[in-house]
Design a protein around this motif. Sequence first.
Motif, mmCIF file in Angstrom:
data_model
loop_
_atom_site.group_PDB
_atom_site.id
_atom_site.type_symbol
_atom_site.label_atom_id
_atom_site.label_comp_id
_atom_site.label_asym_id
_atom_site.label_seq_id
_atom_site.Cartn_x
_atom_site.Cartn_y
_atom_site.Cartn_z
ATOM 1 N N LYS A 1 0.466 -1.433 0.029
ATOM 2 C CA LYS A 1 0.227 0.062 -0.402
ATOM 3 C C LYS A 1 0.654 1.385 0.544
ATOM 4 O O LYS A 1 0.575 2.239 -0.805
ATOM 5 N N ASP B 1 0.287 5.403 5.060
ATOM 6 C CA ASP B 1 -1.140 5.569 5.017
ATOM 7 C C ASP B 1 -1.967 6.991 5.276
ATOM 8 O O ASP B 1 -2.476 6.807 4.447
ATOM 9 N N ASN C 1 -7.075 3.317 2.572
ATOM 10 C CA ASN C 1 -7.137 1.941 2.749
ATOM 11 C C ASN C 1 -7.673 1.181 1.048
ATOM 12 O O ASN C 1 -6.910 0.114 1.184
HETATM 13 CA CA CA Z 1 -5.903 2.978 7.970
#
Ligand code: CA
Length: 457
Positions: free
Chosen positions: A25, A106, A230
Amino acid sequence: MSTANMVAVILAAGKGTRMKSECSKVLHPITGQPLATFSVQLAEKLGCSQTVMVVGHQADQVQQAFAGQNISFVLQQQQLGTGHALMVTRKALKDFTGTLLLLCGDVPLLREQTLKELLNQHRQSQAAVTVLTATMDDPTGYGRIVRRADEIERIVEEKDANAGEKALQEINTGIYAFEAPLVFQLLHQISNNNAQGEYYLTDIIALAKQAGHRVCASLLKDSSESMGINDRIQLAEATTIMRQRINQQHMLGGVTLIDPATTYIDLNVEIAADTTIYPNVHLRGQTCIGHHCTIETGAVIDSSTIGDHCLIKAASALEGSQLAEHCTIGPMAHLRPGTILQGHNKLGNFVETKKAVLGLLSQASHLTYIGDAELGCDINLGCGTITCNYDGVNKHKTIIEDGVFVGSDSQLIAPVTIGRNSVIAAGSTITKDVPADALALSRTEQKIIKGWSKRKK
Ligand code: CA
Ligand code: UD1
């Protein structure tokens, strides 16, 4: 701000299951930079003496992406939760006393000013823990801040929350200032007795409180800053916000964006004042554009330098190229890596260049390929000139000296040198070097058969 006693820990070990990606990610790009870059830059700007990144999923690729940036990496073999992720940095930070700024790889939209305020509050109130919170219209998915008589009491994760707690709109952004080594002592008391069977970093709040330490919450003014990425919907939303910020910076710096909503400028691009950018332009990588340039619709410019007063016409693609001032490119030209234009050059429609140096005033206005070539000054390549650089095995060089005129539809079969001020007759295939001041022509002589067409009919 005193800096000697502050380190940053960036959590970046998670898989990011909801991204449904083979790629970690934190490596998904936003405005040309991997997601975690924004946290790395914040740590740097705030003057952290050390940045520790916790890596796990695709650790090698993540480490590679951030190599050479003065970051220490700590491997979290198994991703047992955010609390566990901080725990694994204990050894790396065993000698550290001071403030530990915890960032998530993130959460890319946080502003430097926001963290400065968080740190100020943390210091002024001499807290053991200060958590950055935000109010969300839709808090779904975030940890909720539970307060008692205004004071933060604990954080409850969505999956562990009851209906009353789920209705709370103040959320945990996942960003904290901790005092070390105290935070590591508290971490030891965390258990994984919860809905996800994970060691939650959020449990630190209640533990610190119970142990009689001061815990503060710093409320974000602009909650969009705390957006955690996410899934790919959030990735797109965050990209839009980041793009707006970048575009606004350029406009404030004197760049005209005809339609900012459809202008795509990567984070590290530089543009000087009085340049105009038309809609649907993409400026990527380490691109640098000078003053008084015009970049027309559909241009894609990657990792290139463009001098003052250049005009890049519609739908041109430039990559790894360097243009000095007063160049005109396109429409629909393709400049590939290694193209160097020394100034006042013109490359017109359907011209492709690669590893090509063009001296001052040299030009090719239409339908031309210039590859592995060195051109002097004041050269005109006629329509349809081709440097034949590739014999199927090796690439060869074409050298064209100052003042040469190449007539249309000529092929220059490399390796070949065209001497100063010489002229290549239109329609020639040049296989041998041409001396200076000569005329070279290589084409079969024209035949005339009188009345042929009449007879045929
Ligand atoms: Ca998160
Ligand atoms: C976390 C917080 C939640 C907060 C939210 C904000 C916890 C338990 N919950 O939830 O209160 O509202 O962030 O975005 O902390 N990571 C690791 N190792 C792990 C697990 C996670 O490095 O074992 C990293 C991830 O890569 C990510 C960050 O920690 O960068 C946050 O993890 P994530 O799983 O996204 O936490 P959330 O469920 O969003």
